[in-house]
Design a protein around this motif. Sequence first.
Motif, PDB file in Angstrom:
ATOM      1  N   ILE A 245     -79.666  13.796 -63.847  1.00 42.99           N
ATOM      2  CA  ILE A 245     -80.594  14.909 -64.018  1.00 42.99           C
ATOM      3  C   ILE A 245     -80.030  15.808 -65.104  1.00 42.99           C
ATOM      4  O   ILE A 245     -78.817  15.895 -65.294  1.00 42.99           O
ATOM      5  N   ASN A 246     -80.921  16.469 -65.837  1.00 41.45           N
ATOM      6  CA  ASN A 246     -80.471  17.374 -66.883  1.00 41.45           C
ATOM      7  C   ASN A 246     -81.396  18.570 -66.955  1.00 41.45           C
ATOM      8  O   ASN A 246     -82.567  18.507 -66.549  1.00 41.45           O
ATOM      9  N   ALA A 247     -80.868  19.646 -67.457  1.00 43.89           N
ATOM     10  CA  ALA A 247     -81.641  20.879 -67.606  1.00 43.89           C
ATOM     11  C   ALA A 247     -81.195  21.582 -68.878  1.00 43.89           C
ATOM     12  O   ALA A 247     -80.019  21.543 -69.253  1.00 43.89           O
ATOM     13  N   ASN A 248     -82.145  22.206 -69.554  1.00 48.17           N
ATOM     14  CA  ASN A 248     -81.895  22.937 -70.792  1.00 48.17           C
ATOM     15  C   ASN A 248     -82.611  24.277 -70.709  1.00 48.17           C
ATOM     16  O   ASN A 248     -83.825  24.328 -70.454  1.00 48.17           O
ATOM     17  N   TYR A 249     -81.864  25.359 -70.887  1.00 46.67           N
ATOM     18  CA  TYR A 249     -82.419  26.696 -70.689  1.00 46.67           C
ATOM     19  C   TYR A 249     -82.253  27.519 -71.963  1.00 46.67           C
ATOM     20  O   TYR A 249     -81.152  27.632 -72.518  1.00 46.67           O
ATOM     21  N   TYR A 250     -83.380  28.090 -72.413  1.00 48.65           N
ATOM     22  CA  TYR A 250     -83.409  28.899 -73.632  1.00 48.65           C
ATOM     23  C   TYR A 250     -83.082  30.344 -73.278  1.00 48.65           C
ATOM     24  O   TYR A 250     -83.712  30.953 -72.414  1.00 48.65           O
ATOM     25  N   LEU A 251     -82.071  30.900 -73.964  1.00 42.00           N
ATOM     26  CA  LEU A 251     -81.647  32.273 -73.722  1.00 42.00           C
ATOM     27  C   LEU A 251     -82.397  33.233 -74.640  1.00 42.00           C
ATOM     28  O   LEU A 251     -82.844  32.843 -75.730  1.00 42.00           O
ATOM     29  N   PRO A 252     -82.538  34.506 -74.237  1.00 42.11           N
ATOM     30  CA  PRO A 252     -83.347  35.458 -75.020  1.00 42.11           C
ATOM     31  C   PRO A 252     -82.853  35.680 -76.448  1.00 42.11           C
ATOM     32  O   PRO A 252     -83.632  36.066 -77.316  1.00 42.11           O
ATOM     33  N   TYR A 253     -81.570  35.457 -76.713  1.00 41.02           N
ATOM     34  CA  TYR A 253     -81.048  35.734 -78.052  1.00 41.02           C
ATOM     35  C   TYR A 253     -80.935  34.462 -78.893  1.00 41.02           C
ATOM     36  O   TYR A 253     -80.011  34.288 -79.667  1.00 41.02           O
ATOM     37  N   ARG A 254     -81.893  33.554 -78.730  1.00 40.11           N
ATOM     38  CA  ARG A 254     -82.066  32.350 -79.550  1.00 40.11           C
ATOM     39  C   ARG A 254     -81.053  31.262 -79.273  1.00 40.11           C
ATOM     40  O   ARG A 254     -81.051  30.233 -79.939  1.00 40.11           O
ATOM     41  N   ALA A 255     -80.186  31.416 -78.314  1.00 47.43           N
ATOM     42  CA  ALA A 255     -79.222  30.373 -77.969  1.00 47.43           C
ATOM     43  C   ALA A 255     -79.756  29.556 -76.799  1.00 47.43           C
ATOM     44  O   ALA A 255     -80.862  29.799 -76.302  1.00 47.43           O
ATOM     45  N   ALA A 256     -78.988  28.583 -76.349  1.00 48.44           N
ATOM     46  CA  ALA A 256     -79.411  27.744 -75.231  1.00 48.44           C
ATOM     47  C   ALA A 256     -78.190  27.212 -74.498  1.00 48.44           C
ATOM     48  O   ALA A 256     -77.135  26.999 -75.099  1.00 48.44           O
ATOM     49  N   ILE A 257     -78.340  27.002 -73.196  1.00 50.45           N
ATOM     50  CA  ILE A 257     -77.329  26.319 -72.407  1.00 50.45           C
ATOM     51  C   ILE A 257     -77.958  25.040 -71.854  1.00 50.45           C
ATOM     52  O   ILE A 257     -79.172  24.974 -71.658  1.00 50.45           O
ATOM     53  N   TYR A 258     -77.133  24.040 -71.639  1.00 50.94           N
ATOM     54  CA  TYR A 258     -77.641  22.791 -71.090  1.00 50.94           C
ATOM     55  C   TYR A 258     -76.603  22.178 -70.165  1.00 50.94           C
ATOM     56  O   TYR A 258     -75.396  22.466 -70.263  1.00 50.94           O
ATOM     57  N   GLY A 259     -77.067  21.359 -69.272  1.00 51.20           N
ATOM     58  CA  GLY A 259     -76.162  20.695 -68.348  1.00 51.20           C
ATOM     59  C   GLY A 259     -76.775  19.407 -67.849  1.00 51.20           C
ATOM     60  O   GLY A 259     -77.999  19.231 -67.867  1.00 51.20           O
ATOM     61  N   ASP A 260     -75.934  18.489 -67.449  1.00 54.25           N
ATOM     62  CA  ASP A 260     -76.434  17.269 -66.821  1.00 54.25           C
ATOM     63  C   ASP A 260     -75.411  16.758 -65.821  1.00 54.25           C
ATOM     64  O   ASP A 260     -74.210  17.046 -65.923  1.00 54.25           O
ATOM     65  N   ALA A 261     -75.907  16.040 -64.832  1.00 57.16           N
ATOM     66  CA  ALA A 261     -75.070  15.444 -63.802  1.00 57.16           C
ATOM     67  C   ALA A 261     -75.507  13.997 -63.622  1.00 57.16           C
ATOM     68  O   ALA A 261     -76.705  13.694 -63.673  1.00 57.16           O
ATOM     69  N   ARG A 262     -74.537  13.105 -63.385  1.00 57.74           N
ATOM     70  CA  ARG A 262     -74.821  11.682 -63.299  1.00 57.74           C
ATOM     71  C   ARG A 262     -73.967  11.055 -62.202  1.00 57.74           C
ATOM     72  O   ARG A 262     -72.776  11.371 -62.078  1.00 57.74           O
ATOM     73  N   ILE A 263     -74.576  10.190 -61.406  1.00 62.20           N
ATOM     74  CA  ILE A 263     -73.830   9.413 -60.424  1.00 62.20           C
ATOM     75  C   ILE A 263     -74.053   7.932 -60.709  1.00 62.20           C
ATOM     76  O   ILE A 263     -75.114   7.536 -61.184  1.00 62.20           O
ATOM     77  N   TYR A 264     -73.036   7.132 -60.413  1.00 59.42           N
ATOM     78  CA  TYR A 264     -73.039   5.718 -60.766  1.00 59.42           C
ATOM     79  C   TYR A 264     -72.419   4.919 -59.630  1.00 59.42           C
ATOM     80  O   TYR A 264     -71.452   5.350 -58.983  1.00 59.42           O
ATOM     81  N   ASN A 265     -72.950   3.729 -59.372  1.00 59.57           N
ATOM     82  CA  ASN A 265     -72.306   2.804 -58.446  1.00 59.57           C
ATOM     83  C   ASN A 265     -72.652   1.383 -58.845  1.00 59.57           C
ATOM     84  O   ASN A 265     -73.690   1.144 -59.478  1.00 59.57           O
ATOM     85  N   ASP A 266     -71.777   0.440 -58.488  1.00 60.43           N
ATOM     86  CA  ASP A 266     -72.049  -0.942 -58.819  1.00 60.43           C
ATOM     87  C   ASP A 266     -71.587  -1.866 -57.694  1.00 60.43           C
ATOM     88  O   ASP A 266     -70.980  -1.425 -56.701  1.00 60.43           O
ATOM     89  N   THR A 267     -71.892  -3.136 -57.845  1.00 58.93           N
ATOM     90  CA  THR A 267     -71.589  -4.127 -56.809  1.00 58.93           C
ATOM     91  C   THR A 267     -70.116  -4.505 -56.783  1.00 58.93           C
ATOM     92  O   THR A 267     -69.697  -5.281 -55.915  1.00 58.93           O
ATOM     93  N   TRP A 268     -69.315  -3.973 -57.704  1.00 61.27           N
ATOM     94  CA  TRP A 268     -67.875  -4.192 -57.685  1.00 61.27           C
ATOM     95  C   TRP A 268     -67.143  -3.101 -56.907  1.00 61.27           C
ATOM     96  O   TRP A 268     -65.923  -3.120 -56.834  1.00 61.27           O
ATOM     97  N   GLY A 269     -67.902  -2.150 -56.369  1.00 64.00           N
ATOM     98  CA  GLY A 269     -67.305  -1.091 -55.574  1.00 64.00           C
ATOM     99  C   GLY A 269     -66.959   0.171 -56.338  1.00 64.00           C
ATOM    100  O   GLY A 269     -66.446   1.134 -55.756  1.00 64.00           O
ATOM    101  N   ILE A 270     -67.220   0.206 -57.641  1.00 66.25           N
ATOM    102  CA  ILE A 270     -66.931   1.399 -58.436  1.00 66.25           C
ATOM    103  C   ILE A 270     -67.996   2.456 -58.180  1.00 66.25           C
ATOM    104  O   ILE A 270     -69.193   2.174 -58.242  1.00 66.25           O
ATOM    105  N   LYS A 271     -67.551   3.667 -57.910  1.00 67.05           N
ATOM    106  CA  LYS A 271     -68.432   4.825 -57.781  1.00 67.05           C
ATOM    107  C   LYS A 271     -67.916   5.907 -58.712  1.00 67.05           C
ATOM    108  O   LYS A 271     -66.704   6.135 -58.798  1.00 67.05           O
ATOM    109  N   ALA A 272     -68.817   6.554 -59.424  1.00 63.99           N
ATOM    110  CA  ALA A 272     -68.398   7.541 -60.413  1.00 63.99           C
ATOM    111  C   ALA A 272     -69.359   8.712 -60.436  1.00 63.99           C
ATOM    112  O   ALA A 272     -70.547   8.570 -60.122  1.00 63.99           O
ATOM    113  N   GLN A 273     -68.818   9.873 -60.806  1.00 67.92           N
ATOM    114  CA  GLN A 273     -69.620  11.080 -60.972  1.00 67.92           C
ATOM    115  C   GLN A 273     -69.242  11.730 -62.297  1.00 67.92           C
ATOM    116  O   GLN A 273     -68.075  11.729 -62.695  1.00 67.92           O
TER     117      GLN A 273
END
Length: 396
Positions: A245-273
């Motif tokens: 998921i990701n989000a991007n937010y426009y600030l009043p003074y023409r700048a912006a902040i953004y963020g994203d989060a990701r989760i992963y898993n596979d059949t080999w047992g690896i889990k990642a964030q």
Amino acid sequence: MAVTKLQTTQAITQNLTMVKRVLVALGLILSLVFVGGTKAAVLPIERADVLYHSYEGDGVTIDGPSVLLRKNIAGKVSVSANYYVDTVSGASIDVRATASPYEEVRKEKTVGLDYLNNKTLLSTSFTNSSENDFEANSLYVGVSQDFFGDLSTISLSYSKGWDVVGRRGDESFEEEADRQKFGLGFSQVATKSLIVGFNIEHISDEGYLNNPYRAVRFLDPTTDRGFSFVTEKYPNTRSSTAYSINANYYLPYRAAIYGDARIYNDTWGIKAQNVKLGYIHPVEDDWIFEVFLRHYKQDKADFYQDLFSRPNEFNFMARDKEMSTYTGLTAGISVSYEWQFSQTATFKKSAVHFEWDYMKFDYNDFRDATAQTPVGEEPLFGFSANVLRIFASIWY
């Protein structure tokens, strides 16, 4: 095979284009390095990019150039071509424990085609990557559609890859692997200041999935060091799924902040964030500054161990540090400057972009086998790396 993957010019372009679209969609009239639009589906803008990239870390240096050209035809079709080179020298900790340093060159060539029909954009591309012990071909197709007043976009993608794996010094060694990737994405202009997105990616691999140069170590009291090495053994299938998921937010003074989060898993047992947070700040009309921080955490594969009891202890055995339990922290900073020309001129504008990333990795269950200490008591491994990207763009 190259031991790390750097972003190609197109990948960097896509990342900053996403941010640019956010700001444009929110009414921000800026001239960022990369331009997109959200009023309707549009073709990529005609441009030429020249990139130099460099990576240094864990005893390995990777650098080289990349060139991207894009041309539109009749307002409906966009064609592109990308040429990318990696020169790899040195040896990572895995290789240093079992072999001598090496040098190789990877050359990657991509041709792409985009077709615009009203609010639908169809894309396809073909990529060939070649080095002295590895040949990879991949085909990509994708479609994106704007709807709900062009405030929503949904995208679907599929790619198919065919790899041929060799081994230096052994011309009789040749293995194959097939790869498939399915993608689904959705983005929404939620408010006048916020855009959110959601993505799913599923990957299916089959065939020879090992690295032929990596080995596991096992206890061997007959040797001076107390251990010996034998080639890794991996399953011949692997499926993985990632949600982000990701989000991007426009600030009043023409700048912006953004963020994203990701989760992963596979059949080999690896889990990642993975979590990333960034900030973009324009200065006057020509400068753009960006900083970001990214944290990554991973659990080991089911068949990973730093030290095995014997060479055939299990059906599958791995010691690649990228399959161990580890954390990574990346901090990055970039600056861009753009020149605007007359819209009637051959070249509309140009830009230069500089980006530096500092990366730090700490491994929880991978030890430095080169250390002169009793077997199994070696210090846990960790390293830092620097990634540099400098490129120039011209829009025409």
